[in-house]
Every structure is written in C-alpha cells, then in structure tokens.
Enzyme design. Structure first.
Site, PDB file in Angstrom:
ATOM      1  N   GLY A   1      -4.054  11.402 -10.717  1.00 53.70           N
ATOM      2  CA  GLY A   1      -4.386  11.226  -9.294  1.00 53.70           C
ATOM      3  C   GLY A   1      -3.949   9.890  -8.726  1.00 53.70           C
ATOM      4  O   GLY A   1      -3.849   9.735  -7.512  1.00 53.70           O
TER       5      GLY A   1
ATOM      6  N   ILE B   1      -6.088  -2.007   4.892  1.00 53.33           N
ATOM      7  CA  ILE B   1      -7.216  -2.152   3.962  1.00 53.33           C
ATOM      8  C   ILE B   1      -8.260  -3.094   4.555  1.00 53.33           C
ATOM      9  O   ILE B   1      -9.461  -2.798   4.565  1.00 53.33           O
ATOM     10  CB  ILE B   1      -6.725  -2.649   2.576  1.00 53.33           C
TER      11      ILE B   1
ATOM     12  N   GLY C   1      -1.592  -6.640   0.976  1.00 53.37           N
ATOM     13  CA  GLY C   1      -0.482  -5.740   0.675  1.00 53.37           C
ATOM     14  C   GLY C   1      -0.513  -5.273  -0.768  1.00 53.37           C
ATOM     15  O   GLY C   1      -1.426  -5.607  -1.531  1.00 53.37           O
TER      16      GLY C   1
ATOM     17  N   HIS D   1      -9.638  23.940  26.377  1.00 58.07           N
ATOM     18  CA  HIS D   1     -10.517  23.058  27.136  1.00 58.07           C
ATOM     19  C   HIS D   1     -11.967  23.373  26.794  1.00 58.07           C
ATOM     20  O   HIS D   1     -12.328  24.544  26.705  1.00 58.07           O
ATOM     21  CB  HIS D   1     -10.299  23.262  28.639  1.00 58.07           C
TER      22      HIS D   1
HETATM   23  C1  LIG Z   1      -7.833   1.169  -0.472  1.00 58.80           C
HETATM   24  C2  LIG Z   1      -6.664   2.068  -0.135  1.00 58.80           C
HETATM   25  C3  LIG Z   1      -6.816   3.054   0.807  1.00 58.80           C
HETATM   26  C4  LIG Z   1      -5.740   3.879   1.129  1.00 58.80           C
HETATM   27  N1  LIG Z   1      -5.926   4.840   2.084  1.00 58.80           N
HETATM   28  C5  LIG Z   1      -4.900   5.634   2.409  1.00 58.80           C
HETATM   29  C6  LIG Z   1      -5.069   6.654   3.370  1.00 58.80           C
HETATM   30  O1  LIG Z   1      -6.145   6.842   3.932  1.00 58.80           O
HETATM   31  N2  LIG Z   1      -4.017   7.438   3.673  1.00 58.80           N
HETATM   32  C7  LIG Z   1      -2.800   7.260   3.076  1.00 58.80           C
HETATM   33  O2  LIG Z   1      -1.867   7.992   3.403  1.00 58.80           O
HETATM   34  N3  LIG Z   1      -2.607   6.310   2.152  1.00 58.80           N
HETATM   35  C8  LIG Z   1      -3.628   5.494   1.795  1.00 58.80           C
HETATM   36  N4  LIG Z   1      -3.446   4.544   0.843  1.00 58.80           N
HETATM   37  C9  LIG Z   1      -2.117   4.417   0.224  1.00 58.80           C
HETATM   38  C10 LIG Z   1      -1.929   5.495  -0.865  1.00 58.80           C
HETATM   39  O3  LIG Z   1      -2.989   5.406  -1.786  1.00 58.80           O
HETATM   40  C11 LIG Z   1      -0.600   5.301  -1.576  1.00 58.80           C
HETATM   41  O4  LIG Z   1       0.438   5.244  -0.619  1.00 58.80           O
HETATM   42  C12 LIG Z   1      -0.338   6.452  -2.525  1.00 58.80           C
HETATM   43  O5  LIG Z   1      -1.350   6.518  -3.496  1.00 58.80           O
HETATM   44  C13 LIG Z   1       1.022   6.296  -3.212  1.00 58.80           C
HETATM   45  O6  LIG Z   1       1.222   7.378  -4.063  1.00 58.80           O
HETATM   46  P1  LIG Z   1       2.234   7.312  -5.287  1.00 58.80           P
HETATM   47  O7  LIG Z   1       2.228   8.682  -5.865  1.00 58.80           O
HETATM   48  O8  LIG Z   1       3.501   6.715  -4.861  1.00 58.80           O
HETATM   49  O9  LIG Z   1       1.609   6.278  -6.306  1.00 58.80           O
HETATM   50  P2  LIG Z   1       0.131   6.129  -7.022  1.00 58.80           P
HETATM   51  O10 LIG Z   1      -0.846   6.924  -6.271  1.00 58.80           O
HETATM   52  O11 LIG Z   1      -0.043   4.706  -7.171  1.00 58.80           O
HETATM   53  O12 LIG Z   1       0.366   6.856  -8.399  1.00 58.80           O
HETATM   54  C14 LIG Z   1       1.228   6.361  -9.395  1.00 58.80           C
HETATM   55  C15 LIG Z   1       0.782   6.877 -10.735  1.00 58.80           C
HETATM   56  O13 LIG Z   1       1.774   6.556 -11.701  1.00 58.80           O
HETATM   57  C16 LIG Z   1       1.159   6.135 -12.903  1.00 58.80           C
HETATM   58  N5  LIG Z   1       2.128   5.303 -13.612  1.00 58.80           N
HETATM   59  C17 LIG Z   1       2.651   4.117 -13.230  1.00 58.80           C
HETATM   60  N6  LIG Z   1       3.601   3.713 -14.107  1.00 58.80           N
HETATM   61  C18 LIG Z   1       3.670   4.668 -15.053  1.00 58.80           C
HETATM   62  C19 LIG Z   1       4.483   4.844 -16.214  1.00 58.80           C
HETATM   63  N7  LIG Z   1       5.456   3.989 -16.525  1.00 58.80           N
HETATM   64  N8  LIG Z   1       4.271   5.935 -16.995  1.00 58.80           N
HETATM   65  C20 LIG Z   1       3.319   6.861 -16.654  1.00 58.80           C
HETATM   66  N9  LIG Z   1       2.544   6.759 -15.569  1.00 58.80           N
HETATM   67  C21 LIG Z   1       2.732   5.685 -14.775  1.00 58.80           C
HETATM   68  C22 LIG Z   1      -0.073   5.377 -12.424  1.00 58.80           C
HETATM   69  O14 LIG Z   1      -1.045   5.294 -13.436  1.00 58.80           O
HETATM   70  C23 LIG Z   1      -0.503   6.233 -11.233  1.00 58.80           C
HETATM   71  O15 LIG Z   1      -1.402   7.236 -11.660  1.00 58.80           O
HETATM   72  C24 LIG Z   1      -4.497   3.715   0.475  1.00 58.80           C
HETATM   73  C25 LIG Z   1      -4.351   2.723  -0.509  1.00 58.80           C
HETATM   74  C26 LIG Z   1      -5.424   1.912  -0.815  1.00 58.80           C
HETATM   75  C27 LIG Z   1      -5.251   0.874  -1.884  1.00 58.80           C
HETATM   76  N1  LIG Z   2      -5.446   4.560   6.196  1.00 61.67           N
HETATM   77  C1  LIG Z   2      -4.329   4.337   5.516  1.00 61.67           C
HETATM   78  O1  LIG Z   2      -3.353   5.049   5.636  1.00 61.67           O
HETATM   79  C2  LIG Z   2      -4.282   3.199   4.541  1.00 61.67           C
HETATM   80  C3  LIG Z   2      -5.455   2.546   4.175  1.00 61.67           C
HETATM   81  C4  LIG Z   2      -5.357   1.496   3.283  1.00 61.67           C
HETATM   82  C5  LIG Z   2      -4.130   1.146   2.749  1.00 61.67           C
HETATM   83  N2  LIG Z   2      -3.013   1.805   3.131  1.00 61.67           N
HETATM   84  C6  LIG Z   2      -1.701   1.410   2.605  1.00 61.67           C
HETATM   85  O2  LIG Z   2      -1.857   0.414   1.629  1.00 61.67           O
HETATM   86  C7  LIG Z   2      -0.926  -0.625   1.835  1.00 61.67           C
HETATM   87  C8  LIG Z   2      -1.590  -1.947   1.617  1.00 61.67           C
HETATM   88  O3  LIG Z   2      -2.561  -2.225   2.648  1.00 61.67           O
HETATM   89  P1  LIG Z   2      -2.911  -3.724   3.036  1.00 61.67           P
HETATM   90  O4  LIG Z   2      -3.880  -3.683   4.148  1.00 61.67           O
HETATM   91  O5  LIG Z   2      -3.235  -4.485   1.803  1.00 61.67           O
HETATM   92  O6  LIG Z   2      -1.506  -4.291   3.503  1.00 61.67           O
HETATM   93  P2  LIG Z   2      -0.842  -4.461   4.962  1.00 61.67           P
HETATM   94  O7  LIG Z   2       0.561  -4.773   4.694  1.00 61.67           O
HETATM   95  O8  LIG Z   2      -1.211  -3.340   5.851  1.00 61.67           O
HETATM   96  O9  LIG Z   2      -1.566  -5.768   5.550  1.00 61.67           O
HETATM   97  C9  LIG Z   2      -1.548  -7.001   4.865  1.00 61.67           C
HETATM   98  C10 LIG Z   2      -1.901  -8.104   5.850  1.00 61.67           C
HETATM   99  O10 LIG Z   2      -2.133  -9.288   5.107  1.00 61.67           O
HETATM  100  C11 LIG Z   2      -1.511 -10.403   5.762  1.00 61.67           C
HETATM  101  N3  LIG Z   2      -1.288 -11.426   4.709  1.00 61.67           N
HETATM  102  C12 LIG Z   2      -0.453 -11.354   3.648  1.00 61.67           C
HETATM  103  N4  LIG Z   2      -0.580 -12.458   2.868  1.00 61.67           N
HETATM  104  C13 LIG Z   2      -1.539 -13.230   3.427  1.00 61.67           C
HETATM  105  C14 LIG Z   2      -2.154 -14.482   3.073  1.00 61.67           C
HETATM  106  N5  LIG Z   2      -1.840 -15.154   1.965  1.00 61.67           N
HETATM  107  N6  LIG Z   2      -3.095 -14.996   3.887  1.00 61.67           N
HETATM  108  C15 LIG Z   2      -3.453 -14.318   5.016  1.00 61.67           C
HETATM  109  N7  LIG Z   2      -2.926 -13.143   5.382  1.00 61.67           N
HETATM  110  C16 LIG Z   2      -1.985 -12.593   4.602  1.00 61.67           C
HETATM  111  C17 LIG Z   2      -0.269  -9.788   6.385  1.00 61.67           C
HETATM  112  O11 LIG Z   2       0.212 -10.545   7.457  1.00 61.67           O
HETATM  113  C18 LIG Z   2      -0.777  -8.407   6.838  1.00 61.67           C
HETATM  114  O12 LIG Z   2      -1.304  -8.418   8.129  1.00 61.67           O
HETATM  115  C19 LIG Z   2      -0.392  -0.492   3.242  1.00 61.67           C
HETATM  116  O13 LIG Z   2       1.008  -0.490   3.189  1.00 61.67           O
HETATM  117  C20 LIG Z   2      -0.904   0.806   3.763  1.00 61.67           C
HETATM  118  O14 LIG Z   2       0.152   1.655   4.097  1.00 61.67           O
HETATM  119  C21 LIG Z   2      -3.070   2.819   4.028  1.00 61.67           C
END
Ligand SMILES: Cc1cc2nc3c(=O)[nH]c(=O)nc-3n(C[C@H](O)[C@H](O)[C@H](O)COP(=O)(O)OP(=O)(O)OC[C@H]3O[C@@H](n4cnc5c(N)ncnc54)[C@H](O)[C@@H]3O)c2cc1C
Ligand SMILES: NC(=O)c1ccc[n+]([C@@H]2O[C@H](COP(=O)([O-])OP(=O)(O)OC[C@H]3O[C@@H](n4cnc5c(N)ncnc54)[C@H](O)[C@@H]3O)[C@@H](O)[C@H]2O)c1
Length: 565
Positions: free
Chosen positions: A117, A261, A353, A535
């Site tokens: 996942g 985040i 990030g 609506h």
């Molecule tokens: C707090 C938070 C909230 C978020 N909320 C949203 C949201 O609401 N909506 C949204 O669209 N996105 C959201 N995101 C972003 C989203 O989670 C990611 O964009 C997404 O999970 C990326 O999917 P992926 O499949 O590329 O990688 P991942 O989900 O990171 O999966 C990669 C998998 O690869 C495995 N892996 C890595 N290297 C290896 C290896 N060499 N061999 C075998 N397995 C390996 C890892 O263990 C992992 O299970 C959020 C992220 C965070 C951190």
């Molecule tokens: N609802 C969603 O879809 C969702 C929710 C959470 C995360 N995400 C994904 O996860 C990724 C990571 O999210 P995020 O919020 O960590 O990254 P982000 O790139 O959205 O925001 C990071 C922020 O941190 C600031 N920053 C960076 N270094 C700094 C420092 N040293 N001091 C002060 N400010 C600093 C940047 O200017 C930026 O505004 C995003 O690319 C987003 O697509 C998506």
C-alpha cells in the site's frame, strides 16, 4: 447472494487448457466451475467458463508473453521471461498499474520491500483523511454560532486522542487489506523483499531471488524530506509519518512548510486544540496554490484560527525538546540569509516536501543517473539514461519520477504505461489531473494557476480571460450555511479551452472533477454551458462558472436532433 471467483495463474497460460474446480461457495450449494482457455489469434486467448453448467464466454484477450518474448535490445537481456510485467513497489502507483495489466492479460508480479500500500495507504492520503474527518466534525460541533444558525444546540464537544488515532490506523489496515486482496484475487504475484535492478529486464528481490520480465515499472515512491540542520526525534520534532499516529496533541506546534501537508495538519491540530505557528520559506503562505485562492483561503483557514506565521524565513536549525527544554527553531531570512529569530515551541512538524525513494535500486547497472534522487523519464514515463537515451522496457511512475506527487497521478501514470506496453500509444495529460487539499473547507484545482496561464499566453500569443463565481449565490451552500467560497475559471476566450479551474469552498475536492474531465476530454466551455446540473446542488457553482465565461465562438459539437422519449 453473489459468489466471487478468482482465477490465479502462476504459470504462463499459452495453450488450450481446461480445468475444473470444486470450491465451497457462499451459497448453500457447492459451485462447479469449468474453465476453458482457447487460442484465438496471435498471442490472444478467449476465456470461457461454466458455473453449474451455465456457460459464460469472455472475449479474446492478449495473453502473457512469457513464451514468445525474446528481446534482443541488449546482449545481456534474458531470452524468455518469468513475467510480462514486473512492478517494483506496491504503493498506489504499482497497484493501479498491476490492476490494469491484469485487465490487459499480462502476467504480472509486484515486488514490495515493506508494507503493502506504500505511502498513501499507510502514511499518507488514507490516515490523514481519517484525521481530517475527525477535525471536520470537531470544527462543526465546536462552532456554536454555526449550529445556532440551524437552531441546533449541543453540549461541549470533546475527543479521545487514542480513539482518533485508532480510527486512522484501523482505516489504513482495512484499505491495506483491500488492496492486497484485490491483487491476490486477480492473480498478481506478490514478491516480498527489497528490489534491485541487476541489468536489463532482470531484478533481484529479497536475499537472492532473481526474476525476469519483459517490461519493468519502477514505482518506489518517496519519503519525507528533512532539510539539513533539522534533527527529527520522532516525538517532539516529527514528520508526517509520526504525526499520522497522533501520539500526542501538543499545546503549541510549529509547522515548517505551508504546502499540502502543513495545511492539512494545521486543520487537524487546531481542531484538536493546538496552537500552530507556520514557518514558510517563500513570501506568502500556500505558495503552490493560485494566489487569489490562497489569499481567500488565508482569510478563512488561517486568520480566524489559533495560527500565526513567519513567511520569507527558513527553519535552518531545529533541536528536539530535551531535559525539560522546549523545541528550539532558528529562523534565517530567506533573502539576506541572516539569523532572524529563535522560536521555542512544544513540537515541530516538518512538512517541507518529499524526497524520492530510489536508493539501492541498482540504477547504475543500467547507466541511469537520478536527478536529486528522481528517476528521469520522458512524457511516456520511459526511463532516460545518462546519455539521454531511452532505456528499453523500463518505466518509472509516481513519486519516484517527481512529475506530480499525487496518488491518483501515480496510478494514472501506471495505467498509461500498461496501455503502451500492450500496444496502444498513450500520453497522459498532467494538466488534466486534479488536486485537492482536504481542509475545512476544501481547496481544489486543475490545470494552470492564473500567473502560469498568463505567462504561457504571453509566450504563445493567445488571449486569456478569467471568470469567477461565489458559493454565496448557491442555494445548497446557503442551505448548509457554508457559503464562504469561490470558483475561478481561467480560459481562452478565442476557442473556449479551459486552462485552469480553482475552487475553495464546501466539497471543492469533489466538485473539481467536472472540470478535470472536461480538460481530459477536450470539451470546450461553449459546450459545457449547455450541460444540465441538478438543482439545488453545489455543482451549480461550476454551471454558473461556465455560463459566466465569455467565449467568442458558438457551440462546437454538432447539435443533435432531439429524441422523443
Ligand atoms: C501525509 C500525506 C498525505 C497525502 N495525501 C494525499 C492525498 O490526499 N491525495 C493524494 O493524491 N496524494 C496524497 N499524498 C501523496 C501520495 O501519498 C503519494 O503521491 C503516493 O503515495 C505516491 O504513490 P507511489 O506509488 O508513487 O509511491 P508510494 O506510495 O510511496 O509507494 C512506494 C512503495 O514502494 C516500496 N519500495 C520502495 N523501494 C522499493 C524497492 N527497492 N523494492 C521494493 N519495494 C520498494 C515502498 O515500500 C512503498 O510501499 C499524501 C502524502 C502524504 C505524505
Ligand atoms: N491532499 C493531497 O493531495 C496531499 C496531501 C499531503 C501531501 N500531498 C503530496 O505530498 C507532497 C509533499 O507535501 P508537502 O506539504 O510536504 O510539500 P509541498 O511541496 O506541498 O510544500 C512544502 C512547503 O515547504 C516550504 N519549505 C521548504 N523548505 C522549507 C524550510 N526549510 N523552511 C520553511 N519552509 C520550507 C516550501 O516553500 C513549500 O511551501 C506534495 O507534493 C503533495 O503533492 C498531497
């Protein structure tokens, strides 16, 4: 009652074969299943089966290439393959690719080195939305004035921290189970262990297992990025990985970074009673959003809440709390690079990030050099090597390529790759991929921001217009007493093309899809103006938006004869 059946194939299916299975069914009577595979053209087969003598015929499908594939792209390529498609990483990207691969008849395996996942299910989208569901309810129950406006009275709202944390972790386990079962049910082999590319079309997983595949997708995702100078102890200085466990609700928490985040967690923490201080390196909060939308969002999501902020500063040194001393944060002016201030808080969440997780993947064995850890790819997700050439049969999707770090983008890229390897050229339009921030209210967007659209227009020489509507004119939003919000459309008045849509308001995350689908399908505004919306619904906000646009051309699609019903 319905029975579900799964056909698992761990060996290549390439000849006519017939199998009969007896298995217990959910109904009282046992089912007798007879499966027939019939060759019906080059690398195609038709599947038919009968259940208790009732025959079901499925259409011709492409069969796995295990026998036929013998690539000669490189001397060291294997001649035959264990799989048609091998995916490294079982996050949402890998999962989406695997499901589509099975639908296309590919023999597929997925390697996972940690929990199934990936980020989204275990440490991202899923648990964060569970916490946000709680913060939404808390906000509502704490807003006495809002409830009073409906004539409702409730007592003081409270919460049990562990109960909230359990809701998030239980949801993650449930969805992890669903995801794993869906792969198993479709016959995707799950290979457990860390995957390393050994050479073209060859991967090692675990200690010494080697597997070959005609095509390989890297889907290894990302991890939290922590800038130098910041010490994470997992208790008082944390990343989202820790915050999602909700082991504590600090009285005062600094959130470094006001992106997705940071914003979502500010919504959670303030609803649960924390005071928040944002630290943002750029000059304004929420710098990634359309400036007009972030301005309004600041008025509603930041100013009335217990949140203050420092913009234009980097958090350059953060030291965890220790021996009764608080967390200390040194702020450095982003322009002058001079020390600006030192904050003392109870906790700090680092939301600056994410970094791609590509170490140990063995990319050097195929002459691929990452860029800040991201795997370089072209617009078809084909991996590019150090000489700028495409690496045959190797793709990278999701966070690991850094194109768009969103769960559904990862999955869509995976589906696009599967389309290509099964013979249909496909380029994903990233400008049609929506994004949403699940604050209360939500923010959503698709396509370009206004400054981006104006810059593109100037370069390419086309006109840009903007239309706006307010939730204040929407009956449903008014009925909900939640009419604070706007929708903004950025478009070309000369041809009706949508360049971007930005929404801030109730259920913005759901509303955006009408616009993103229109962009994906290339539907111009002059056609959308004629679409009918029920609506009273929030969707009428978009209806108003399209109608407010001034397009200089008439309806583009041919007008159909009315059909009598
Ligand atoms: C707090 C938070 C909230 C978020 N909320 C949203 C949201 O609401 N909506 C949204 O669209 N996105 C959201 N995101 C972003 C989203 O989670 C990611 O964009 C997404 O999970 C990326 O999917 P992926 O499949 O590329 O990688 P991942 O989900 O990171 O999966 C990669 C998998 O690869 C495995 N892996 C890595 N290297 C290896 C290896 N060499 N061999 C075998 N397995 C390996 C890892 O263990 C992992 O299970 C959020 C992220 C965070 C951190
Ligand atoms: N609802 C969603 O879809 C969702 C929710 C959470 C995360 N995400 C994904 O996860 C990724 C990571 O999210 P995020 O919020 O960590 O990254 P982000 O790139 O959205 O925001 C990071 C922020 O941190 C600031 N920053 C960076 N270094 C700094 C420092 N040293 N001091 C002060 N400010 C600093 C940047 O200017 C930026 O505004 C995003 O690319 C987003 O697509 C998506």
């Amino acid at each position: 009652m319905q029975s579900s059946l799964s056909l698992q194939s761990s060996s290549p299916i390439s000849t006519r074969s017939s199998h009969t299975f007896d298995f217990p069914s959910v109904s009282a009577k046992p089912l007798n299943l007879n499966v027939n595979l019939r060759f019906c053209g080059l690398r195609k087969e038709a599947l038919s089966f009968s259940v208790n003598s009732r025959r079901v015929q499925l259409p011709c499908r492409r069969v796995p290439s295990s026998i036929s594939a013998a690539l000669s792209t490189n001397g060291s390529s294997p001649k035959t393959f264990d799989y048609d498609l091998l995916i490294i990483g079982a996050g949402v990207g890998g999962h989406g690719a695997a499901l589509h691969a099975v639908e296309k008849g590919l023999k597929t395996a997925i390697i996972e080195g940690d929990v199934m996942g990936g980020t989204c299910v275990n440490r991202g989208c899923v648990p964060s939305k569970a916490l946000l569901a709680v913060s939404g309810r808390m906000r509502e129950l704490q807003n006495e004035q809002h409830l009073k406006s409906f004539g409702i009275q409730v007592g003081a709202a409270n919460y049990d921290r562990q109960g909230v944390a359990d809701h998030a972790s239980n949801l993650a386990s449930k969805i992890r189970g669903n995801l794993t079962n869906s792969l198993k049910a479709l016959g995707v082999d799950i290979l457990t262990g860390f995957g390393t590319i050994l050479g073209p079309q060859k991967v090692q997983f675990g200690k010494d297992n080697i597997v070959t595949a005609k095509d390989i997708i890297i889907a290894t995702g990302s991890v939290p990025f922590v800038p130098r100078g910041i010490e994470v102890d997992g208790k008082t200085v944390i990343t989202s990985d820790h915050a999602l466990k909700l082991e504590s609700v600090p009285d005062w928490i600094a959130i470094v970074g006001s992106g997705y985040i940071g914003l979502e967690f500010s919504d959670v923490y303030t609803a649960l009673g924390s005071e928040v201080t944002f630290i943002e390196a750029l000059d304004q909060l929420m710098p990634g959003f359309d400036p007009e939308v972030s301005k309004l969002a600041q008025r509603i999501l930041i100013n009335p809440r217990k949140i203050d902020y420092h913009t234009g500063v980097f958090a350059t040194k953060i030291t965890p709390a220790k021996d009764g001393k608080p967390v200390t944060i040194e702020l450095t002016d982003a322009k002058t690079k001079e020390h600006k201030d030192t904050l003392e808080v109870d906790a700090a969440l680092i939301a600056t990030g994410r970094a791609p997780y590509t170490q140990g993947l063995g990319l050097e064995s195929i002459n691929v050099v990452t860029q800040r850890g991201f795997v370089p790819v072209d617009d078809r997700m084909r991996v590019i090597d150090a000489n700028g050439k495409l690496v045959p049969n190797l793709y990278c999707i999701g966070d690991a390529n850094g194109k768009m770090m969103l769960a559904h983008a990862a999955s869509a890229q995976g589906i696009s790759v599967v389309e290509q390897v099964t013979g249909r050229d496909h380029v994903l339009n990233h400008l049609s991929i929506p994004a949403a921030c699940f604050t209360h209210p939500e923010i959503s967007m698709v396509g370009l921001t206004e400054p981006q659209a104006r810059e593109k227009a100037e370069k390419e020489g086309f006109p840009v217009s903007v239309a706006k509507t307010s939730f204040k004119a929407n009956s449903k939003a008014l009925a909900e007493n939640e009419a604070e919000g706007i929708a903004k459309l950025i478009y070309r008045p000369d041809n009706g093309e949508i360049l971007g849509v930005h929404i801030f308001g109730l259920h913005a995350a759901d509303l955006i899809h009408e616009a993103s689908n229109a962009i994906a399908m290339g539907t111009p505004i002059q056609d959308l103006k004629l679409a009918v919306h029920a609506h009273p619904t929030l969707s009428e906000v978009l209806d108003e938006l399209y109608k407010a646009a001034k397009v200089n051309v008439q309806v583009s699609s041919p007008v159909k004869e009315p059909v009598a019903v």
